[in-house]
Design a protein around this motif. Structure first.
Motif, short mmCIF file in Angstrom:
data_model
loop_
_atom_site.label_atom_id
_atom_site.label_comp_id
_atom_site.label_asym_id
_atom_site.label_seq_id
_atom_site.Cartn_x
_atom_site.Cartn_y
_atom_site.Cartn_z
N ASN A 1 0.82 -1.22 0.00
CA ASN A 1 0.00 0.00 0.00
C ASN A 1 0.86 1.27 0.00
O ASN A 1 0.47 2.30 0.56
N ARG A 2 2.06 1.19 -0.65
CA ARG A 2 2.92 2.37 -0.63
C ARG A 2 3.76 2.56 -1.88
O ARG A 2 4.25 3.65 -2.14
N ARG A 3 3.98 1.51 -2.70
CA ARG A 3 4.87 1.67 -3.85
C ARG A 3 4.52 0.64 -4.94
O ARG A 3 3.72 -0.28 -4.70
N TRP A 4 5.20 0.79 -6.12
CA TRP A 4 4.91 -0.07 -7.27
C TRP A 4 6.13 -0.92 -7.63
O TRP A 4 7.26 -0.46 -7.59
N ASN A 5 5.85 -2.15 -8.05
CA ASN A 5 6.79 -3.00 -8.77
C ASN A 5 6.29 -3.11 -10.20
O ASN A 5 5.12 -3.47 -10.42
N LEU A 6 7.14 -2.83 -11.17
CA LEU A 6 6.76 -2.94 -12.58
C LEU A 6 7.44 -4.15 -13.20
O LEU A 6 8.64 -4.39 -12.97
N THR A 7 6.67 -4.91 -13.97
CA THR A 7 7.23 -6.06 -14.68
C THR A 7 7.14 -5.78 -16.18
O THR A 7 6.05 -5.48 -16.71
N PHE A 8 8.28 -5.90 -16.86
CA PHE A 8 8.32 -5.66 -18.30
C PHE A 8 7.90 -6.92 -19.06
O PHE A 8 7.84 -8.02 -18.48
N LYS A 9 7.62 -6.76 -20.32
CA LYS A 9 7.20 -7.89 -21.13
C LYS A 9 8.30 -8.93 -21.28
O LYS A 9 8.03 -10.07 -21.66
N THR A 10 9.53 -8.54 -20.98
CA THR A 10 10.64 -9.48 -20.98
C THR A 10 10.68 -10.33 -19.71
O THR A 10 11.49 -11.26 -19.59
N GLY A 11 9.81 -10.01 -18.74
CA GLY A 11 9.80 -10.73 -17.47
C GLY A 11 10.67 -10.08 -16.41
O GLY A 11 10.69 -10.52 -15.25
N GLN A 12 11.40 -9.02 -16.73
CA GLN A 12 12.27 -8.34 -15.77
C GLN A 12 11.44 -7.46 -14.82
O GLN A 12 10.43 -6.87 -15.23
N LEU A 13 11.92 -7.38 -13.58
CA LEU A 13 11.20 -6.65 -12.55
C LEU A 13 11.95 -5.37 -12.18
O LEU A 13 13.17 -5.38 -12.00
N LEU A 14 11.19 -4.27 -12.05
CA LEU A 14 11.74 -3.00 -11.61
C LEU A 14 11.03 -2.58 -10.33
O LEU A 14 9.82 -2.37 -10.33
N ALA A 15 11.78 -2.48 -9.23
CA ALA A 15 11.21 -2.07 -7.94
C ALA A 15 11.44 -0.57 -7.77
O ALA A 15 12.58 -0.10 -7.77
N LEU A 16 10.34 0.17 -7.61
CA LEU A 16 10.42 1.63 -7.48
C LEU A 16 10.24 2.05 -6.03
O LEU A 16 9.57 1.35 -5.25
N PRO A 17 10.79 3.20 -5.67
CA PRO A 17 10.59 3.71 -4.30
C PRO A 17 9.17 4.22 -4.12
O PRO A 17 8.42 4.40 -5.08
N GLU A 18 8.81 4.49 -2.88
CA GLU A 18 7.45 4.92 -2.58
C GLU A 18 7.30 6.42 -2.72
O GLU A 18 8.28 7.18 -2.75
N GLY A 19 6.04 6.85 -2.78
CA GLY A 19 5.73 8.29 -2.78
C GLY A 19 6.21 9.02 -4.01
O GLY A 19 6.26 8.48 -5.12
N ASP A 20 6.61 10.27 -3.80
CA ASP A 20 7.02 11.14 -4.89
C ASP A 20 8.35 10.74 -5.50
O ASP A 20 8.75 11.29 -6.54
N LEU A 21 9.06 9.80 -4.89
CA LEU A 21 10.35 9.36 -5.44
C LEU A 21 10.19 8.38 -6.59
O LEU A 21 11.16 8.09 -7.31
#
Length: 302
Positions: free
Chosen positions: A229-249
């Motif tokens: 309930n604070r941040r996003w993980n994005l998964t690309f079509k290649t299957g790779q995962l990108l973990a992003l920081p929370e909030g405005d960052l």
């Protein structure tokens, strides 16, 4: 024979009566004089005052008559008779014309207005019909109008599908505001952005603003997971995962990743996961062997 002398009470009473009458006339003359002077001071003629008072009497009479008629139910009776007369003249709902429907089931619209069939046109509550249509998940707005003599015209503004929300028991098609439209099968959901995680539906608009920060990456993103309930993980079509920081960052980190990808071709490369939750750092995890070193950002391999 002795004579009885009567007191002159009649004379005194008569004198007192005349005195009271004189005082009353004097008071009336004084009051009338004040009223006349007040009326004369106003910029209206006697004829204008006469018209004003006559109009006031007429309006008051009409108001009283309308109040009595309302209590007696006469306006409703008159309205019903007007509706019957219109119906006999052919002014009743015999056709429903629907436009603007592209994706939703049009039959749902007809079901919501079925109660208006054969209703006299004057009795159709357009606002109430519109409210019924707005209850449909696909309907963002609706315009309802009469097309005399017999057609009820409905123009639908549909919501636009944006992504697929993964729920515990099914997949649900949603728009950009997170409104659920209808269930969707996995085969039909293929190729659409998949959103998941507790509370993710309430964050769809925020996710849209996040992805808008790096538009070049949007076509390459397969899914987005709302974590903790604070941040996003994005998964690309290649299957790779990108973990992003929370909030405005989150947005600046995504922009930075887009820059790194442009220089080092991370998407489709060796890293299977990129963690950018720490400001100014990127942690790369590769499945086979060490990850490439990023010269433009402090990076650590796992």
């Amino acid at each position: 024979m002795a004579r009885v002398k009567r007191k002159p009470t009649g004379v005194r009473r008569s004198a007192a009566t005349r005195s009271r009458n004189q005082k009353a006339r004097a008071a009336r003359q004084h009051t009338s004089g004040l009223f006349d002077r007040a009326m004369a001071a106003l910029p209206f003629t006697e004829e204008q005052w006469h018209r004003f008072f006559l109009s006031a009497i007429i309006v008051a009479g009409l108001g009283i008559a309308w109040t009595i008629a309302s209590f007696a139910g006469l306006p409703e009776i008159a309205q019903a008779e007007l509706a019957k007369s219109a119906s006999r003249s052919g002014f009743e709902v015999r056709r429903v014309q629907v436009s603007g429907v592209k994706r939703m089931n049009e039959q749902l619209v007809y079901e919501r207005v079925l109660a208006e069939q054969d209703r006299p046109m004057p009795l159709v509550d357009l606002a109430e019909v519109r409210e019924r249509l707005l209850d449909l998940p696909w309907v963002a707005d609706a315009r309802v109008s009469r097309q005399l003599p017999e057609t009820l015209k409905i123009d639908i503004v549909e919501r636009v599908p944006h992504a697929v929300l993964r729920k515990p028991d099914r997949l649900m098609l949603i728009d950009r505001q997170g409104n659920e439209l209808e269930p969707i099968s996995a085969s039909k959901a293929k190729g659409m952005l998949l959103i998941e995680g507790p509370g993710a539906a309430r964050q769809v608009q925020e996710l849209g603003r996040l992805l808008d920060a790096a538009p070049a990456l949007k076509p390459q993103i397969a899914s987005a997971e709302w974590v903790g309930n604070r941040r996003w993980n994005l998964t690309f079509k290649t299957g790779q995962l990108l973990a992003l920081p929370e909030g405005d960052l989150g947005a600046p980190a995504l922009v930075k990743f887009a820059q790194l990808d442009g220089m080092h071709r991370l998407i489709g490369g060796k890293p299977v996961a990129i963690d950018m939750r720490v400001p100014d750092r990127a942690y790369l995890r590769c499945a086979d062997g060490p990850c490439p070193k990023l010269t433009s950002l402090n990076a650590r391999s796992e």
